[in-house]
Scaffold this active site. Structure first.
Site, PDB file in Angstrom:
ATOM      1  CG  ASP A 159      -2.416   0.615   0.931  1.00 30.29           C
ATOM      2  OD1 ASP A 159      -2.154   1.943   0.852  1.00 30.29           O
ATOM      3  OD2 ASP A 159      -3.252   0.044   0.861  1.00 30.29           O
ATOM      4  CG  HIS A 222      -5.359   4.054   0.533  1.00 32.21           C
ATOM      5  ND1 HIS A 222      -4.699   2.672   0.222  1.00 32.21           N
ATOM      6  CD2 HIS A 222      -6.626   3.923   0.085  1.00 32.21           C
ATOM      7  CE1 HIS A 222      -5.820   1.931  -0.410  1.00 32.21           C
ATOM      8  NE2 HIS A 222      -6.592   2.685  -0.451  1.00 32.21           N
ATOM      9  CB  SER A 531      -9.371   0.801  -0.420  1.00 32.63           C
ATOM     10  OG  SER A 531      -8.698   1.023  -1.683  1.00 32.63           O
TER      11      SER A 531
END
Ligand SMILES: *[C@@H]1O[C@H](CO)[C@@H](O)[C@H](O)[C@H]1NC(C)=O
Ligand SMILES: *[C@@H]1O[C@H](CO)[C@@H](O)[C@H](O)[C@H]1NC(C)=O
Ligand SMILES: *[C@@H]1O[C@H](CO)[C@@H](O)[C@H](O)[C@H]1NC(C)=O
Ligand SMILES: *[C@@H]1O[C@H](CO)[C@@H](O)[C@H](O)[C@H]1NC(C)=O
Ligand SMILES: *[C@@H]1O[C@H](CO)[C@@H](O)[C@H](O)[C@H]1NC(C)=O
Length: 754
Positions: A159, A222, A531
């Site tokens: 990620d 994220h 996600s």
């Protein structure tokens, strides 16, 4: 291969709204990216060169020397240039290297006998207080205590990196990571290896920040959010400015996390993703979570499919986001059968906010407007329906007014916020987003209305000369009142373009308005996307792995799928919030939308029976796709021929779901499946099924008597169908049931072709 991977994040932060021209979940490829993807023959570009390491000539002592010699032969220029030597080498999940070459050099490279594949390094773009409780996890009983909260299982995240100082990564009460663990944290700019602890046990970077350092630090949030969702420690009093207040838990709060940064900003690179997967598997992760994806491509041209195949072959359970391109059909990505593909669903938590119209009507939407939010009733101001383009948001046009923008005008919302109109109403402009499920963190008074409420708003605006409205914010988080889960409109749907006979997505999990740790100034954030759904399943897999250390990735996937629920908290079929205009018409979430259903970890740790599959099954599957031996070797280098096509074709892979395609002249299809017993005591199972009108089902045998653990028994199912219009889909299921103690459910999707 020229594809685009995105971090699959549905909602963008305000700061990003300024930079990200998008109304949809998937951050779109900027226009100039196309130029980058098609290198002119003279300019160099990164290529991933996959080698068959078994073909290494003996004169080279190491694979690296062999690779350097290949580069020297095919690209003397690159070999001379120290800054363009091997960018990555791969040696665990696949073999090969990444290097900068011209197009012409890459063609020459592909003719080298040791090279099994050459892939262009496409720019892949980067696309919880309540959710553990909502999927049925309780501190005192059930899956959490029974699986020791996933203690010691290592989840790897490919990620954007990690913000290690967050409370969610506190290792208080955790013992040291197991001694066989080979990962570590690297010292890098802005990232001191001493930041790692018994919770965060690895952090490495495979991509540099734009114009900056190679560091595992997460600049965008994220990766921090995703890892906190799967494995965050218990944090009391977590909230985003008062919303969703409660205790934040990851799904496997005692699992360990290892971070492999392959995305900088929201851009990931195939060459970095493959290097990250390679390192994670070599370090010894048990589970890999990848909240990213690109457009569907044939499996043998998809480096992520090839690398994850190598990971599952080494026993690593791999879970990926299914994409945010719904509700369009055939939008699901990451569709290989060895991947667990996750769609996004709502939880029963909403953040209601009201718009009070001048005519007395009250429209309810959602908002995470945080400033002065407590019981704020703003005064009535003029309503302006605006295209919300850059020019429409000039201060003189918006001052003192409430702007009504369609969500596709999101690109300029950042501007409106800077200029400061008193209000911002976003309206979902697609019929398929009937309810405004995605809440937005507004810094000025604002809310999001669904399509139906938006229609009422526009009717009011056009019915009076001077429309006015005011907001009412309660700062309430409401749980348990709305029907949930509901599959989010943006969640990508099947069938898979390249492998329609494997049902995808596999399952859905919470992916709407998820609270978890964040980067920078914000301790937590609430965001949406597949996600966010993906790491929920990574956490569930960690709980299962803790209970059943010897299970293969396919067994873990089967346990998650066959115990998933198709009913919501009201006991009714899970709804689809994004019904498209393709005539499918149903408002319940079909298996093309929700896969096997919504994950239930409490049941998944004890499924009774599982559908297992391993390398031989996948070779048969790839051969049944009519791949050449050379293409199959990209996955299994030692393949010499394709002797084992699956009898009955691709659909006969021992996957926990079924797709039955009837073609003209073949109105009878027979599938075979094999079940493996994983519970201790002898058990007898009987088959129950449901099929659409015009389809008859015959299961042989109808009863399976299992005596001992690990026993395998097979059954066949014959489906006979009447003629139906070409292209039609319909659905059913098969359940192997043991007096209601264990229920092993497989969805079946039927399709008719001419
Ligand atoms: C060496 O490689 C770098 C990066 O790929 C490139 O910018 C530079 O022009 C190359 N130099 C030569 C002499 O080819
Ligand atoms: C971690 O949690 C423990 C127990 O709640 C607390 O005492 C400690 O201060 C925390 N450590 C950090 C670095 O926040
Ligand atoms: C990392 O942190 C340790 C302990 O806080 C400190 O002694 C060391 O100098 C730091 N290293 C770097 C490279 O900053
Ligand atoms: C979905 O399909 C519609 C109509 O075919 C098309 O206009 C739209 O661009 C598609 N959306 C995505 C995200 O692909
Ligand atoms: C593979 O080829 C066979 C024989 O031509 C054909 O019947 C079959 O449909 C093909 N399978 C796929 C998945 O294309």
């Amino acid at each position: 291969m020229a594809s685009t991977l995105s971090v699959l994040l549905h909602c963008t932060l305000l700061v990003l709204l300024l930079a990200q021209p998008t109304h949809s979940s998937t951050i779109q490829k900027p226009k100039d990216a196309t130029a980058e993807q098609k290198p002119r023959s003279s300019s160099s570009h990164t290529y991933i060169i996959q080698t068959n390491h078994l073909a290494k000539p003996s004169q080279f002592a190491t694979l690296e020397r062999w690779y350097s010699s290949m580069v020297a032969t095919h690209s003397p220029r690159a070999a001379m240039n120290s800054s363009s030597r091997l960018l990555h080498t791969y040696g665990t999940v696949m073999h090969g290297f990444a290097v900068r070459l011209t197009e012409e050099e890459s063609r020459r490279m592909s003719s080298n006998p040791g090279v099994s594949g050459v892939y262009e390094d496409a720019p892949y773009f980067t696309k919880t207080t309540r959710s553990p409780g909502f999927i049925g996890l309780h501190e005192e009983l059930g899956a959490w205590p029974e699986s020791e909260f996933g203690d010691g299982i290592v989840i790897g995240f490919v990620d954007t990196g990690i913000w290690p100082e967050r409370a969610s990564f506190n290792d208080s009460g955790l013992g040291p990571v197991r001694s066989s663990w080979k990962g570590k944290c690297v010292d890098a700019e802005g990232f001191n290896a001493s930041l790692c602890n018994n919770k965060l046990v690895g952090a490495k970077a495979f991509i540099a920040e734009h114009g900056g350092a190679l560091t595992p630090r997460d600049k965008v949030g994220h990766g921090t959010h995703v890892s906190g969702t799967a494995a965050g420690s218990k944090v009391r009093g977590a909230s985003l400015s008062g919303f969703s207040r409660g205790t934040a838990w990851g799904v496997a709060p005692r699992a360990r996390m290892a971070i492999y940064k392959a995305c900088a900003g929201f851009i990931c690179r195939a060459s970095s993703i493959a290097a990250a997967i390679d390192a994670a598997v070599s370090d010894g992760v048990d589970v890999l979570s990848l909240s990213l994806g690109g457009p569907a491509s044939p499996l043998h041209e998809d480096v992520v499919a090839i690398a994850t195949f190598g990971a599952q072959r080494r026993g690593v359970f791999v879970v990926l986001a299914g994409g945010n391109s719904g509700p369009n059909a055939s939008s699901v990505v990451n569709v290989a059968p060895w991947m667990t593909t996750v769609g996004a669903a709502t939880t029963d938590r909403v953040f209601p906010a009201k718009l009070l119209l001048g005519n007395g009507d009250v429209l309810t939407g959602q908002s995470l407007y945080t400033l002065k939010a407590r019981a704020a009733l703003t005064s009535a101001v003029p309503l302006v329906s605006s295209p919300c383009g850059m020019d429409d948001l000039k201060p003189e046009k918006v001052m003192g007014k409430m702007m009504v923008c369609s969500k596709s005008a999101w690109r300029w919302r950042g501007m409106s916020i800077i200029h400061g109109p008193p209000g911002d109403v976003s309206v979902d402009d697609h019929e398929w987003f009937r309810d405004a499920v995605v809440a937005e963190p507004f810094t000025l008074p604002g809310l999001v209305l669904g399509y139906a409420a938006g229609k009422k708003l526009f009717a009011y605006i056009s019915s009076v000369p001077y429309p006015v409205a005011s907001f009412s914010f309660s700062c309430d988080t409401v749980t348990g009142q709305n029907r949930a889960p509901m599959v989010a409109g943006f969640s990508s749907r099947g069938p898979s373009k390249f492998v329609p006979e494997i049902l995808k997505p596999d399952v859905v999990a919470p992916g709407v308005n998820i609270l978890a740790a964040w980067s920078g100034e914000s301790e937590f954030n609430i965001v949406s996307g597949t996600s966010m759904a993906c790491p929920h399943v990574a956490g569930v897999a960690a709980l299962i792995k803790k209970r059943h250390g010897d299970w293969t990735p396919a067994m873990v996937r089967s346990a998650i799928m066959t115990t998933a629920t198709t009913l919501d908290n009201f006991g009714k079929p899970i709804l689809d919030n994004g019904v498209g205009k393709d005539g499918r018409g149903a408002t319940y979430a079909t298996p093309l939308v929700a896969g096997a259903g919504f994950v239930l970890p409490a049941l998944a740790v004890d499924p009774g029976l599982v559908y297992d599959a391993g390398t031989q099954d996948y070779i048969g599957f790839l051969c049944s796709l009519n791949y050449t031996v050379n293409q199959v070797r990209r996955f299994v280098p030692e393949t010499t021929s394709c002797p084992t096509t699956l009898l009955g074709g691709v659909a006969n892979l021992n996957h926990p779901s079924m797709v039955v395609i009837f073609r003209a002249g073949s109105r009878v299809r027979t599938l075979t499946r094999t079940l493996t017993k994983v519970s201790e005591d002898p058990e007898t199972y009987t088959a129950e099924f449901a099929a659409p009108e015009g389809v008859t089902v015959a299961v042989t045998p109808r009863t399976l008597e299992f005596r001992h653990k690990k026993e395998k028994l097979s059954y066949t199912v014959e489906f006979r169908s009447d003629v139906k219009p070409a292209g039609a889909w319909d659905f059913g299921h098969i359940i192997w049931s043991n007096k209601n103690h264990h229920q092993v459910r497989s969805p079946v999707a039927f399709n008719w072709q001419s």
